[in-house]
Design an enzyme around this catalytic site. Structure first.
Site, PDB file in Angstrom:
ATOM      1  N   GLU A   1       0.725  -1.463   0.195  1.00 36.73           N
ATOM      2  CA  GLU A   1       0.104  -0.107   0.078  1.00 36.73           C
ATOM      3  C   GLU A   1       0.877   1.390  -0.133  1.00 36.73           C
ATOM      4  OE1 GLU A   1      -1.800   0.046   3.680  1.00 36.73           O
ATOM      5  OE2 GLU A   1      -2.981   1.736   3.447  1.00 36.73           O
TER       6      GLU A   1
ATOM      7  N   ASP B   1       0.387  -9.900   4.018  1.00 35.74           N
ATOM      8  CA  ASP B   1      -1.030  -9.594   4.590  1.00 35.74           C
ATOM      9  C   ASP B   1      -2.277  -9.764   3.529  1.00 35.74           C
ATOM     10  OD1 ASP B   1       0.385  -8.435   6.769  1.00 35.74           O
ATOM     11  OD2 ASP B   1       0.068  -6.626   6.554  1.00 35.74           O
TER      12      ASP B   1
ATOM     13  N   GLU C   1      -2.866  -9.535  14.712  1.00 41.12           N
ATOM     14  CA  GLU C   1      -2.187  -8.406  15.764  1.00 41.12           C
ATOM     15  C   GLU C   1      -3.103  -7.268  15.632  1.00 41.12           C
ATOM     16  OE1 GLU C   1       1.469  -7.060  13.874  1.00 41.12           O
ATOM     17  OE2 GLU C   1       0.440  -6.766  11.941  1.00 41.12           O
TER      18      GLU C   1
HETATM   19  O1  F6P Z   1       2.895  -4.899   6.191  1.00 41.57           O
HETATM   20  C1  F6P Z   1       3.030  -6.043   6.535  1.00 41.57           C
HETATM   21  C2  F6P Z   1       3.237  -6.315   8.148  1.00 41.57           C
HETATM   22  O2  F6P Z   1       3.840  -7.790   7.941  1.00 41.57           O
HETATM   23  C3  F6P Z   1       2.063  -6.216   8.844  1.00 41.57           C
HETATM   24  O3  F6P Z   1       1.487  -7.141   9.114  1.00 41.57           O
HETATM   25  C4  F6P Z   1       3.003  -5.943  10.094  1.00 41.57           C
HETATM   26  O4  F6P Z   1       2.138  -5.065  11.073  1.00 41.57           O
HETATM   27  C5  F6P Z   1       4.001  -4.889   9.774  1.00 41.57           C
HETATM   28  O5  F6P Z   1       4.342  -5.368   8.504  1.00 41.57           O
HETATM   29  C6  F6P Z   1       5.314  -5.209  10.554  1.00 41.57           C
HETATM   30  O6  F6P Z   1       6.269  -4.310  10.038  1.00 41.57           O
HETATM   31  P1  F6P Z   1       8.030  -3.944  10.717  1.00 41.57           P
HETATM   32  O7  F6P Z   1       8.436  -5.070  10.118  1.00 41.57           O
HETATM   33  O8  F6P Z   1       8.361  -2.959  10.066  1.00 41.57           O
HETATM   34  O9  F6P Z   1       7.787  -4.063  11.964  1.00 41.57           O
END
Ligand code: F6P
Length: 341
Positions: free
Chosen positions: A103, A127, A221
């Site tokens: 996104e 996701d 989450e």
């Molecule tokens: O956007 C994908 C994702 O896997 C989300 O599900 C999750 O909240 C996020 O990335 C975690 O991101 P980071 O690795 O930046 O903590």
């Protein structure tokens, strides 16, 4: 034609397969030259590049992560960021850019397109929450990892007569929890789209114990109780304004222990879902996305994104992927609820 390639946002199994598909077809069939941009939008913003030729993509098909590196750098938040990117792309003689991301990354790609730059998008996220594509690569791998974890949790839960909670990724969309929970036979699935009723969840747990089995819950989450708030790690935001999630599993375990008197434990899968080798499904999807993205460059289909619709790879306007998030429809949740409790 000189084509730049970047991977942005959280990494995802299958990114290297896309890069390989783009470069192999681009050089062999079209005689293009490639420039790899490092770490998402940081590459074009700071002019940081790496060579991207046939030797660079040898042997990377099964490898997780991305050989280009990734980041959540948001040039729109940096004053003059988009203009700096445009200058750097011009100085490096880049005619077109392939942006592989979710996104956020594709949102920046849309802005660059509006500024007249030649961009093609490739959808990526574990996701699976991008519109216009039936699936994103990386999702199948994440679901496979989470399902294996739930299978393992069943046997230890039975041995100790405990409630075991598996917390999976999914910030705004519960696709991973829905699929892994169904595949793993969870007794309850909690997703961001459907705020849960704690009494109902406790009811599922109790009915499972009555049937002499130990309950397993699969929780996104981003899931939240009715009338409650998201559980976050801290208050810090990344450059796209996202909070760090995680903690709902622990919160739930405590609530269930207090109400039932049974022991509850939580396993947070976290980045294990994003690391390592992609499944065969994701390797094929990512490879097809790569081959079709470079074909879109050849056809000068600027401002489009490759997408999976049914079994076909099609082209859709970039903004279609980012305008509306693809969340779990209520009917899919109701379908899965046949196995709750
Ligand atoms: O956007 C994908 C994702 O896997 C989300 O599900 C999750 O909240 C996020 O990335 C975690 O991101 P980071 O690795 O930046 O903590």
């Amino acid at each position: 034609m000189r084509v730049g390639v970047l991977t942005g946002g959280g990494d995802c199994p299958g990114l290297n397969a896309v890069i390989r598909g783009v470069v192999r077809r681009g050089i062999a069939d079209y005689g293009y030259e490639f420039v790899g941009f490092r770490d998402g939008w940081r590459g074009p913003l700071e002019g940081v590049t790496m060579p991207l030729d046939i030797p660079a993509v040898r042997g990377i098909l099964p490898r997780g992560g991305t050989i280009l590196g990734s980041s959540r750098t948001n040039p729109i938040k940096i004053e003059g960021g988009i203009e700096r990117i445009e200058r750097n792309l011009e100085d490096l003689g880049i005619d077109a850019l392939i942006a592989i991301g979710g996104e956020d990354t594709l949102g920046v790609a849309t802005t660059l397109t509006e500024h007249g730059f030649h961009v093609i998008g490739v959808p990526k996220t574990i996701d699976n929450d991008l519109s216009a594509t039936d699936y994103t690569f990386g999702f199948d791998t994440a679901v496979t990892i989470a399902t294996e974890a739930i299978d393992r949790l069943h046997t230890t839960a039975e041995s100790h007569h405990r409630i075991l909670i598996c917390e999976v990724m999914g910030r705004h969309a519960g696709w991973i929890a829905l699929h892994a929970g169904m595949a793993g036979g969870a007794n309850g699935i909690l997703i961001p789209e459907v705020p849960f009723d704690l009494d109902e969840v406790v009811g599922w747990v109790e009915s499972r114990f009555k049937a002499s089995y130990a309950p397993i819950l699969c929780v996104s989450e981003g899931a939240l109780p009715k009338g409650g708030d998201l559980v976050t790690k801290d208050q810090s935001l990344d450059s796209f304004g996202h909070v760090k999630l995680s903690g709902i599993g622990e919160w739930l375990a405590q609530q269930i222990e207090d109400r039932t008197g049974n022991e509850a434990r939580t396993t947070v899968l976290g980045h294990i879902q994003r690391g390592g080798s992609p499944t065969a499904f994701d390797r094929v999807l990512a490879t097809r996305f790569g081959l079709n993205a470079i074909a879109a460059v050849k056809d000068e289909a600027w401002g489009t994104m490759v997408a999976l619709q049914g079994t076909d790879i099609v082209r859709v306007p970039l903004h279609e992927a980012t305008d509306v998030l693809k969340t779990v429809p209520i009917e899919r949740y109701v379908e899965a609820s046949a196995f709750f409790g």
